[in-house]
Design a protein around this motif. Structure first.
Motif, mmCIF file in Angstrom:
data_model
loop_
_atom_site.group_PDB
_atom_site.id
_atom_site.type_symbol
_atom_site.label_atom_id
_atom_site.label_comp_id
_atom_site.label_asym_id
_atom_site.label_seq_id
_atom_site.Cartn_x
_atom_site.Cartn_y
_atom_site.Cartn_z
ATOM 1 N N LYS A 103 -39.933 -41.557 71.843
ATOM 2 C CA LYS A 103 -39.989 -42.316 70.596
ATOM 3 C C LYS A 103 -38.899 -41.908 69.623
ATOM 4 O O LYS A 103 -38.317 -40.824 69.706
ATOM 5 C CB LYS A 103 -41.353 -42.169 69.935
ATOM 6 N N VAL A 104 -38.658 -42.828 68.692
ATOM 7 C CA VAL A 104 -37.766 -42.617 67.556
ATOM 8 C C VAL A 104 -38.616 -42.783 66.305
ATOM 9 O O VAL A 104 -39.567 -43.572 66.290
ATOM 10 C CB VAL A 104 -36.609 -43.645 67.574
ATOM 11 N N ILE A 105 -38.282 -42.041 65.258
ATOM 12 C CA ILE A 105 -39.014 -42.131 63.989
ATOM 13 C C ILE A 105 -38.066 -42.573 62.884
ATOM 14 O O ILE A 105 -36.931 -42.098 62.797
ATOM 15 C CB ILE A 105 -39.639 -40.768 63.630
ATOM 16 N N TYR A 168 -43.680 -32.721 55.557
ATOM 17 C CA TYR A 168 -44.045 -31.460 56.224
ATOM 18 C C TYR A 168 -45.351 -31.642 56.994
ATOM 19 O O TYR A 168 -45.466 -31.210 58.152
ATOM 20 C CB TYR A 168 -44.191 -30.322 55.215
ATOM 21 N N VAL A 169 -46.318 -32.287 56.344
ATOM 22 C CA VAL A 169 -47.602 -32.544 57.000
ATOM 23 C C VAL A 169 -47.390 -33.349 58.274
ATOM 24 O O VAL A 169 -47.960 -33.042 59.333
ATOM 25 C CB VAL A 169 -48.556 -33.279 56.039
ATOM 26 N N HIS A 170 -46.537 -34.373 58.200
ATOM 27 C CA HIS A 170 -46.296 -35.189 59.396
ATOM 28 C C HIS A 170 -45.526 -34.415 60.457
ATOM 29 O O HIS A 170 -45.865 -34.471 61.645
ATOM 30 C CB HIS A 170 -45.526 -36.462 59.038
ATOM 31 N N ALA A 171 -44.486 -33.695 60.049
ATOM 32 C CA ALA A 171 -43.689 -32.935 61.023
ATOM 33 C C ALA A 171 -44.557 -31.938 61.775
ATOM 34 O O ALA A 171 -44.440 -31.790 63.002
ATOM 35 C CB ALA A 171 -42.538 -32.228 60.309
ATOM 36 N N LYS A 172 -45.426 -31.249 61.062
ATOM 37 C CA LYS A 172 -46.315 -30.279 61.711
ATOM 38 C C LYS A 172 -47.250 -30.960 62.698
ATOM 39 O O LYS A 172 -47.537 -30.432 63.772
ATOM 40 C CB LYS A 172 -47.117 -29.526 60.649
ATOM 41 N N ASP A 259 -36.694 -35.303 53.067
ATOM 42 C CA ASP A 259 -37.716 -35.151 54.100
ATOM 43 C C ASP A 259 -37.176 -34.715 55.450
ATOM 44 O O ASP A 259 -37.926 -34.177 56.265
ATOM 45 C CB ASP A 259 -38.459 -36.475 54.253
ATOM 46 N N HIS A 260 -35.912 -34.941 55.730
ATOM 47 C CA HIS A 260 -35.350 -34.575 57.026
ATOM 48 C C HIS A 260 -35.477 -33.085 57.310
ATOM 49 O O HIS A 260 -35.669 -32.661 58.443
ATOM 50 C CB HIS A 260 -33.872 -34.979 57.100
ATOM 51 N N PHE A 261 -35.388 -32.268 56.246
ATOM 52 C CA PHE A 261 -35.366 -30.817 56.431
ATOM 53 C C PHE A 261 -36.669 -30.303 57.040
ATOM 54 O O PHE A 261 -36.659 -29.336 57.814
ATOM 55 C CB PHE A 261 -35.107 -30.116 55.090
ATOM 56 N N ASN A 262 -37.785 -30.942 56.727
ATOM 57 C CA ASN A 262 -39.057 -30.480 57.293
ATOM 58 C C ASN A 262 -39.092 -30.635 58.807
ATOM 59 O O ASN A 262 -39.717 -29.828 59.510
ATOM 60 C CB ASN A 262 -40.217 -31.228 56.644
ATOM 61 N N TYR A 263 -38.409 -31.651 59.323
ATOM 62 C CA TYR A 263 -38.335 -31.808 60.781
ATOM 63 C C TYR A 263 -37.416 -30.749 61.391
ATOM 64 O O TYR A 263 -37.679 -30.257 62.490
ATOM 65 C CB TYR A 263 -37.865 -33.222 61.124
ATOM 66 N N TRP A 264 -36.337 -30.409 60.689
ATOM 67 C CA TRP A 264 -35.482 -29.322 61.159
ATOM 68 C C TRP A 264 -36.291 -28.033 61.318
ATOM 69 O O TRP A 264 -36.077 -27.267 62.247
ATOM 70 C CB TRP A 264 -34.338 -29.080 60.179
ATOM 71 N N GLU A 265 -37.208 -27.796 60.386
ATOM 72 C CA GLU A 265 -38.028 -26.584 60.414
ATOM 73 C C GLU A 265 -38.847 -26.485 61.694
ATOM 74 O O GLU A 265 -39.165 -25.386 62.144
ATOM 75 C CB GLU A 265 -38.964 -26.560 59.207
ATOM 76 N N PHE A 266 -39.170 -27.629 62.295
ATOM 77 C CA PHE A 266 -39.952 -27.652 63.529
ATOM 78 C C PHE A 266 -39.081 -27.931 64.755
ATOM 79 O O PHE A 266 -39.589 -28.262 65.823
ATOM 80 C CB PHE A 266 -41.074 -28.688 63.420
ATOM 81 N N GLY A 267 -37.768 -27.798 64.593
ATOM 82 C CA GLY A 267 -36.855 -27.952 65.722
ATOM 83 C C GLY A 267 -36.690 -29.377 66.202
ATOM 84 O O GLY A 267 -36.329 -29.606 67.366
ATOM 85 N N LEU A 268 -36.898 -30.352 65.310
ATOM 86 C CA LEU A 268 -36.789 -31.760 65.680
ATOM 87 C C LEU A 268 -35.472 -32.342 65.168
ATOM 88 O O LEU A 268 -35.034 -32.022 64.055
ATOM 89 C CB LEU A 268 -37.966 -32.542 65.087
ATOM 90 N N PRO A 269 -34.827 -33.209 65.947
ATOM 91 C CA PRO A 269 -33.537 -33.782 65.542
ATOM 92 C C PRO A 269 -33.712 -34.870 64.488
ATOM 93 O O PRO A 269 -34.281 -35.928 64.755
ATOM 94 C CB PRO A 269 -32.986 -34.372 66.851
#
Length: 313
Positions: A103-105, A168-172, A259-269
């Motif tokens: 998937k893409v977000i 952050y809630v969504h990325a987690k 918001d992009h940074f929260n995905y970086w925190e979880f190793g997501l592109p």
């Protein structure tokens, strides 16, 4: 959107010219309609109630309208609810499912800073996500991935840079799906353009990058650098707005301005697509951030590039 002056110091990179996303013999995907973007922004902004964290009723009005608008496109949504200081807030999570597990977000935040009308920040981003969803729903047969469309709450201060951010809630919540997520596109302020304006930069960058305020920027880290290249390539191939790239190492500080940074925190592109916010828009976080200041035609070009980038995935 929250930007610090150090946040762009690692450099903008001009977009690379890659091969066209679609063969010449294939019909081109549908394109974004500026009038649609204007209507979406009007609906998000409402009649003057500020959609900040203190006004949960207005936040709920906006999130309910988003869910209904997406339903009209045939894209089902659900609320991702959570509590902060005993108050309930919610993201809107919408899924355009295909036969593909990958998937893409595509996402944007819908709250505002204090008493700003929030046209550019960030009704523009929300409108861009909705129009992207409309087109991709009609082009579903072309999709090589499923697409989730996420609308976040609590991006703005006092919750920016905290675990209370909706992103952050969504990325987690999707951390365990990391293997299936091919790319995340965050739309953050995509409506303010002025070719006669002198674009501002942190010290040292103005000699290297465009002096005008008439380009869109794609912000990524090393993990997501190909996403920025693909997006800017799509803009180039479509002969749309000039596109510039900002690439930061994943460990860099002061890059947590959306918001992009929260995905970086979880190793997501993840990448952010932006008009550069306070480096260009003098109305940033003020009561002058109004719809009349935005260019829906150029916003449509930003969306066209995103549609092509997603379909190429």
């Amino acid at each position: 959107m929250h930007i610090t002056k150090k946040s762009l110091q690692l450099g903008l990179f001009s977009c690379m010219v890659l091969t066209a996303a679609f063969p010449a013999q294939a019909s081109a995907p549908k394109t974004a309609e500026p009038k649609n973007l204007t209507v979406y922004m009007e609906q998000v902004m409402g009649s003057g109630y500020y959609r900040n964290f203190k006004n949960v009723r207005e936040l709920n009005r906006v999130s309910a309208w988003i869910r209904e608008q997406m339903r009209l496109f045939g894209i089902p949504c659900q609320y991702q609810s959570y509590k902060v200081n005993d108050e309930a807030y919610r993201n809107v999570v919408c899924s355009l499912k295909t036969a593909h597990a990958e998937k893409v977000i595509v996402g944007a935040h819908y709250d505002v800073f204090e008493q700003s009308p929030g046209a550019d920040d960030n009704a523009s981003g929300v409108a861009g996500v909705i129009e992207t969803a409309r087109i991709l729903a009609e082009e579903k047969a072309r999709l090589k991935k499923s697409v989730d469309f996420i609308f976040y709450t609590l991006e703005e201060p006092p919750f920016s840079r905290t675990e209370d951010m909706g992103s952050y809630v969504h990325a987690k919540s999707i951390e365990k799906q990391r293997g299936n997520i091919q790319g995340i596109y965050i739309l953050e302020m995509i409506g303010y353009f002025d070719p006669n304006l002198v674009q501002q930069y942190p010290a040292g960058l103005k000699w290297i990058y465009p002096s005008h305020g008439n380009f869109i920027a794609a912000v990524g880290n090393l993990q997501s650098r190909e996403l920025t290249a693909d997006y800017c390539s799509a803009m180039k191939n479509l002969n749309q707005l000039q596109c510039e790239r900002l690439i930061s190492p994943a460990f860099a500080q002061n890059m947590d301005f959306s918001d992009h940074f929260n995905y970086w925190e979880f190793g997501l592109p993840a990448i952010m697509i932006t008009d550069t916010g306070s480096y260009r828009n003098k109305n940033y976080h003020s009561d002058q951030d109004a719809l009349a200041e935005l260019d829906a035609g150029k916003m449509a070009q930003v969306v066209n590039g995103l549609v092509h980038a997603v379909l190429k995935e």
